[in-house]
Design a protein around this motif. Sequence first.
Motif, short mmCIF file in Angstrom:
data_model
loop_
_atom_site.label_atom_id
_atom_site.label_comp_id
_atom_site.label_asym_id
_atom_site.label_seq_id
_atom_site.Cartn_x
_atom_site.Cartn_y
_atom_site.Cartn_z
N SER A 86 1.07 -1.28 -0.14
CA SER A 86 0.06 -0.22 0.53
C SER A 86 0.24 1.85 -0.22
O SER A 86 1.97 0.86 0.19
CB SER A 86 -1.10 0.22 1.04
N PHE A 87 0.34 2.22 -0.35
CA PHE A 87 1.18 3.64 -0.75
C PHE A 87 0.25 4.31 -0.17
O PHE A 87 -0.66 4.82 -0.04
CB PHE A 87 1.22 3.60 -1.72
N GLY A 88 0.63 5.57 1.17
CA GLY A 88 0.03 6.44 1.69
C GLY A 88 -0.66 6.20 2.80
O GLY A 88 -0.87 4.53 3.10
N THR B 245 -4.05 1.20 -2.38
CA THR B 245 -2.97 -0.42 -2.07
C THR B 245 -3.43 -1.38 -3.28
O THR B 245 -3.93 -1.46 -4.13
CB THR B 245 -4.28 -1.82 -1.61
N ALA B 246 -2.33 -0.89 -3.82
CA ALA B 246 -1.40 -1.88 -5.01
C ALA B 246 -1.06 -3.29 -5.29
O ALA B 246 -1.55 -3.93 -6.24
CB ALA B 246 -0.13 -0.87 -5.75
N LEU B 247 -1.22 -3.65 -4.08
CA LEU B 247 -0.91 -5.72 -4.25
C LEU B 247 -1.70 -6.51 -3.09
O LEU B 247 -1.96 -5.62 -1.78
CB LEU B 247 0.11 -5.99 -4.33
N GLY C 80 -1.35 -6.96 -17.06
CA GLY C 80 -2.57 -7.04 -16.05
C GLY C 80 -2.26 -5.26 -17.49
O GLY C 80 -0.94 -4.35 -17.64
N ARG C 81 -3.46 -4.28 -16.79
CA ARG C 81 -3.65 -2.49 -17.14
C ARG C 81 -2.95 -2.61 -16.59
O ARG C 81 -2.14 -2.10 -15.59
CB ARG C 81 -5.54 -2.36 -17.30
N SER C 82 -2.86 -1.26 -17.25
CA SER C 82 -2.00 0.36 -16.35
C SER C 82 -2.66 0.55 -15.39
O SER C 82 -4.17 0.80 -14.76
CB SER C 82 -2.59 1.21 -17.91
N GLY C 83 -2.18 0.32 -14.03
CA GLY C 83 -1.94 0.29 -12.90
C GLY C 83 -2.75 -0.09 -12.12
O GLY C 83 -2.26 -0.27 -10.97
N SER C 84 -2.12 -1.96 -12.58
CA SER C 84 -2.75 -3.43 -12.35
C SER C 84 -1.67 -3.02 -10.96
O SER C 84 -1.68 -4.18 -9.91
CB SER C 84 -3.29 -4.08 -13.44
N GLY C 85 -0.37 -2.65 -11.34
CA GLY C 85 0.20 -3.07 -10.11
C GLY C 85 2.59 -3.98 -10.46
O GLY C 85 2.74 -4.58 -9.49
N LYS C 86 1.83 -4.03 -11.64
CA LYS C 86 3.31 -4.56 -12.56
C LYS C 86 4.38 -4.14 -11.90
O LYS C 86 5.26 -4.92 -11.71
CB LYS C 86 3.11 -4.86 -13.83
N THR C 87 4.65 -2.91 -12.11
CA THR C 87 6.05 -2.39 -11.06
C THR C 87 6.31 -2.58 -10.27
O THR C 87 7.06 -2.84 -9.38
CB THR C 87 6.01 -1.06 -11.55
N THR C 88 5.10 -2.05 -9.33
CA THR C 88 4.75 -2.49 -8.20
C THR C 88 5.91 -3.85 -7.86
O THR C 88 6.79 -4.28 -6.63
CB THR C 88 4.29 -2.49 -6.99
N ASP D 281 10.88 -4.89 -16.15
CA ASP D 281 9.48 -4.17 -17.05
C ASP D 281 9.62 -3.08 -17.83
O ASP D 281 9.82 -2.34 -18.43
CB ASP D 281 9.90 -2.85 -15.25
N GLU D 282 8.42 -3.86 -18.70
CA GLU D 282 7.90 -3.46 -19.83
C GLU D 282 9.53 -2.90 -20.95
O GLU D 282 9.50 -2.79 -21.79
CB GLU D 282 7.41 -2.36 -19.31
N PRO D 283 10.19 -4.84 -20.86
CA PRO D 283 11.60 -4.51 -21.97
C PRO D 283 11.11 -3.64 -23.48
O PRO D 283 12.48 -3.87 -24.05
CB PRO D 283 12.18 -5.47 -21.85
N1 LIG Z 1 5.69 5.50 -5.24
C1 LIG Z 1 4.15 5.76 -5.22
N2 LIG Z 1 2.99 6.65 -4.42
C2 LIG Z 1 1.68 6.56 -4.72
N3 LIG Z 1 0.97 5.59 -5.11
C3 LIG Z 1 1.86 4.92 -6.23
C4 LIG Z 1 3.17 4.53 -5.87
N4 LIG Z 1 3.91 3.69 -7.28
C5 LIG Z 1 2.76 3.02 -7.40
N5 LIG Z 1 1.31 3.75 -7.01
C6 LIG Z 1 0.52 2.76 -7.44
O1 LIG Z 1 -0.03 1.41 -7.16
C7 LIG Z 1 -1.00 0.98 -8.33
C8 LIG Z 1 -0.36 0.42 -9.49
O2 LIG Z 1 1.05 1.13 -9.29
P1 LIG Z 1 1.72 0.62 -11.00
O3 LIG Z 1 2.74 1.26 -11.36
O4 LIG Z 1 2.23 -0.94 -10.26
O5 LIG Z 1 1.03 -0.33 -11.74
P2 LIG Z 1 1.29 -0.51 -13.47
O6 LIG Z 1 0.87 -2.31 -13.80
O7 LIG Z 1 3.09 -0.92 -13.22
O8 LIG Z 1 1.29 0.59 -14.80
P3 LIG Z 1 1.95 0.85 -15.81
O9 LIG Z 1 1.85 -0.24 -16.49
O10 LIG Z 1 0.78 2.00 -16.28
O11 LIG Z 1 3.29 1.20 -16.07
C9 LIG Z 1 -1.44 2.63 -8.89
O12 LIG Z 1 -2.41 2.97 -8.61
C10 LIG Z 1 -0.01 3.57 -8.84
O13 LIG Z 1 -1.05 4.82 -8.92
#
Ligand SMILES: Nc1ncnc2c1ncn2[C@@H]1O[C@H](COP(=O)(O)OP(=O)(O)OP(=O)(O)O)[C@@H](O)[C@H]1O
Length: 241
Positions: free
Chosen positions: A23-25, A32-34, A51-59, A179-181
Amino acid sequence: MSTEPLPENENVPLLRAHEVTRSFGCGATRVTALRGIDLDVTAGRIHAVRGRSGSGKTTLLNILGGLDLATSGSVAIEGTDLAGLSDRGRVLLRRTRIGFVFQSFGLIPYLSAEENVGMSLRLSRADPHGRDERVRHLLGVVGLAGHAEHRPAELSGGQQQRVSIARALARKPDLLIADEPTGHLDSRTGSGIARLLREIADTEGTAVVLSTHDRRLAEIADTVFDLRDGRVGEPAVAQVG
Ligand SMILES: Nc1ncnc2c1ncn2[C@@H]1O[C@H](COP(=O)(O)OP(=O)(O)OP(=O)(O)O)[C@@H](O)[C@H]1O
């Protein structure tokens, strides 16, 4: 998670994520990302996270690679819980066992391809002869033996990504996190990168975890995890091995 030592067996995962949340914040702005990710990563296999943009892949990738820590749950590499290590311990583990590849390549612009690839070996004070040999070998593996002296601006996007893959492999990591190479590459160039990652997993035995929107990358994966609302569905075994 069980504290039993893992049996010595080639099918034992290199990395195990258990009930990972992030979770962030806080308060009204908490995100809650994951939400409870279980996932195993195995040597020589490619694991794609879709997963879609914002689904939590990078996290998720940042946590698996020890760049970030889970809010709860555990990530262990061969039984060592990353959260139990000091910051320095995690840095050392990343340097020695994990390679990273990013969408935007992240090469140092004023260094040649061979200097970019050899950078981490120079920092680790590797023997210069062995270092040069490893760099030459890796530039050959990624198909850039003839471009050793080119700087990033003199290379195409696909070639720059090949350099960044060679750089990530310099210290023979057990795990490659990408990450998205292919995110910044056209589809044909992306297919070449996908084939290269497959070859690396097969020949070097590296475990690969990548995030992608790219069908071609999902096709070369052994296992595909679909992330939705911070959870993964049942892993799908990809059609192409
Ligand atoms: N440092 C952070 N602070 C606050 N919220 C964050 C932070 N990092 C990620 N998030 C939130 O966590 C969720 C997942 O983000 P993440 O970047 O992991 O998604 P993603 O699937 O990689 O997206 P994309 O495909 O657009 O790169 C999003 O709602 C994002 O706003």
